[in-house]
Design an enzyme around this catalytic site. Structure first.
Site, PDB file in Angstrom:
ATOM      1  N   ASP A 112     -10.495   3.274   4.382  1.00  0.00           N
ATOM      2  CA  ASP A 112     -10.819   1.844   4.371  1.00  0.00           C
ATOM      3  C   ASP A 112     -12.334   1.627   4.300  1.00  0.00           C
ATOM      4  OD1 ASP A 112      -8.741  -0.038   4.355  1.00  0.00           O
ATOM      5  OD2 ASP A 112      -8.192   0.438   6.429  1.00  0.00           O
TER       6      ASP A 112
ATOM      7  N   GLN B  70      -3.870  -0.860   9.855  1.00  0.00           N
ATOM      8  CA  GLN B  70      -3.951  -2.228   9.334  1.00  0.00           C
ATOM      9  C   GLN B  70      -4.479  -3.170  10.413  1.00  0.00           C
ATOM     10  OE1 GLN B  70      -3.357  -2.987   6.128  1.00  0.00           O
ATOM     11  NE2 GLN B  70      -3.762  -5.157   6.402  1.00  0.00           N
TER      12      GLN B  70
ATOM     13  N   LYS C  33       0.844  -1.207   0.000  1.00  0.00           N
ATOM     14  CA  LYS C  33       0.000   0.000   0.000  1.00  0.00           C
ATOM     15  C   LYS C  33       0.878   1.255   0.000  1.00  0.00           C
ATOM     16  CE  LYS C  33      -3.792  -2.316   2.395  1.00  0.00           C
ATOM     17  NZ  LYS C  33      -4.544  -2.520   3.646  1.00  0.00           N
TER      18      LYS C  33
END
Ligand code: GUN
Length: 311
Positions: free
Chosen positions: A124, A98, A54
């Site tokens: 997200d 994460q 990412k």
């Protein structure tokens, strides 16, 4: 029949190539690039790989990437304090923490962290506000994996309208948002899970089957209606040669790959499904790269919205 391969890696490259000049235009207008804060806590090997990819992809499209790697011993209070700092920062348009978080942080920690992220920066799409907007089909930041699958279907000319979509898996990250996105595109949706009776029979009625369960090669030929589109969200590692032979066959190049790398990736869908399905996403090179591309898209959208443009 051999399934048409839905090349997620190619579509992801396309999306990122489209974003790059838009990111440059944003930076030229605003005097700074879109900023993405990424937080990784602990040493989960899969999370380290995801975060690295990412961060790299973000740098390549022109974002400013602010990566925070914290030890597994970090307290929940410290993570919440960091998220609060990033929320207040003008340079951060997107924030990503994460998951999974270290177990020692306790049950409920993940939800608490996601709830602390400013919904305007929730790239997200995991916050209650983002999910509520999805439920009501209002504009907002969408969970990247299912959003990437929708983008893939669209760009491959596969229209879910009027089709029966079956999703195996009911996670907040993939299964539930996937069901809603397909519903909003006029599919008839069934969500299956570990307690669904007659799972294979239910799946075998699907025109579009999405497997998101995290079990290597679980979806076998008998789960798939001939000609169906099958989307494989699984990312499972096989390190045992016998297992690799069992899934891929004795002549497979995956056997050499395992010998070189120590393991190979396999999805939730058994390779034999390629003989039955009409279209299939590969693993690797299917859904994974799309998740990263959609994170880039969400970050630019968040930056545009914060700058007073876009939705
Ligand atoms: N863990 C597994 N997938 C994801 C994702 O898309 N975002 C975050 N933050 N954590 C994850």
């Amino acid at each position: 029949m051999t399934a048409r391969i839905l090349d997620g890696a190619r579509v992801a490259r396309e999306i990122r190539a489209e974003l790059t000049p838009q990111v440059a235009a944003f930076a030229a207008r605003g005097g700074r690039p879109p900023g993405l804060g990424i937080v990784l806590i602990g040493e989960d090997p899969a999370s380290q790989i995801y975060v690295r990819s990412k961060a790299r992809a973000g740098g390549e499209v022109g974002f400013w990437i602010d990566l925070h790697v914290l030890p597994a011993s970090t307290s929940l209070a410290d993570v919440l304090a960091l998220v609060t700092t990033l929320n207040r920062s003008d340079r951060h348009d997107g924030i990503l923490v994460q998951s999974p978080l270290p177990q020692a942080m306790g049950e409920g920690a993940t939800r608490q962290v996601f709830d602390t992220i400013d919904p305007a920066k929730d790239v997200d799409g995991f916050s209650a506000e983002s999910v509520g907007r999805l439920v009501q089909n209002r504009p907002g930041l969408r969970s990247c994996t299912p959003a990437g699958i929708m983008e893939l279907l669209d760009r491959c000319g596969i229209d879910p309208a009027g089709r029966h979509a079956v999703i195996i898996g009911r996670s907040d990250i993939v299964g539930k948002p996937m069901a809603l996105m397909l519903l909003h595109r006029h599919a008839t949706v069934t969500i299956c899970h570990s307690r669904t009776p007659d799972l294979a029979d239910t799946c075998a009625r699907a025109d579009l089957l999405v497997a998101a369960i995290g079990r290597a090669g679980f979806v076998t030929r008998g789960f798939v209606k001939p000609g169906a589109t099958v989307v494989d969200v699984g990312m499972n590692r096989l390190s045992d040669e016998t297992e690799v032979r069992r899934f891929f066959g004795d002549g497979s190049p995956r056997i050499d790959e395992r010998a070189r790398k120590g393991s190979v990736l396999i999805g939730d869908v058994h390779p034999e499904v390629a003989e039955v399905a009409g279209a299939l996403t590969p693993v690797p090179g299917g859904v994974g790269p799309l998740t990263v591309a959609m994170l880039m898209k969400n970050t630019l959208a968040a930056a545009e919205a914060r700058a007073g443009r876009g939705t």
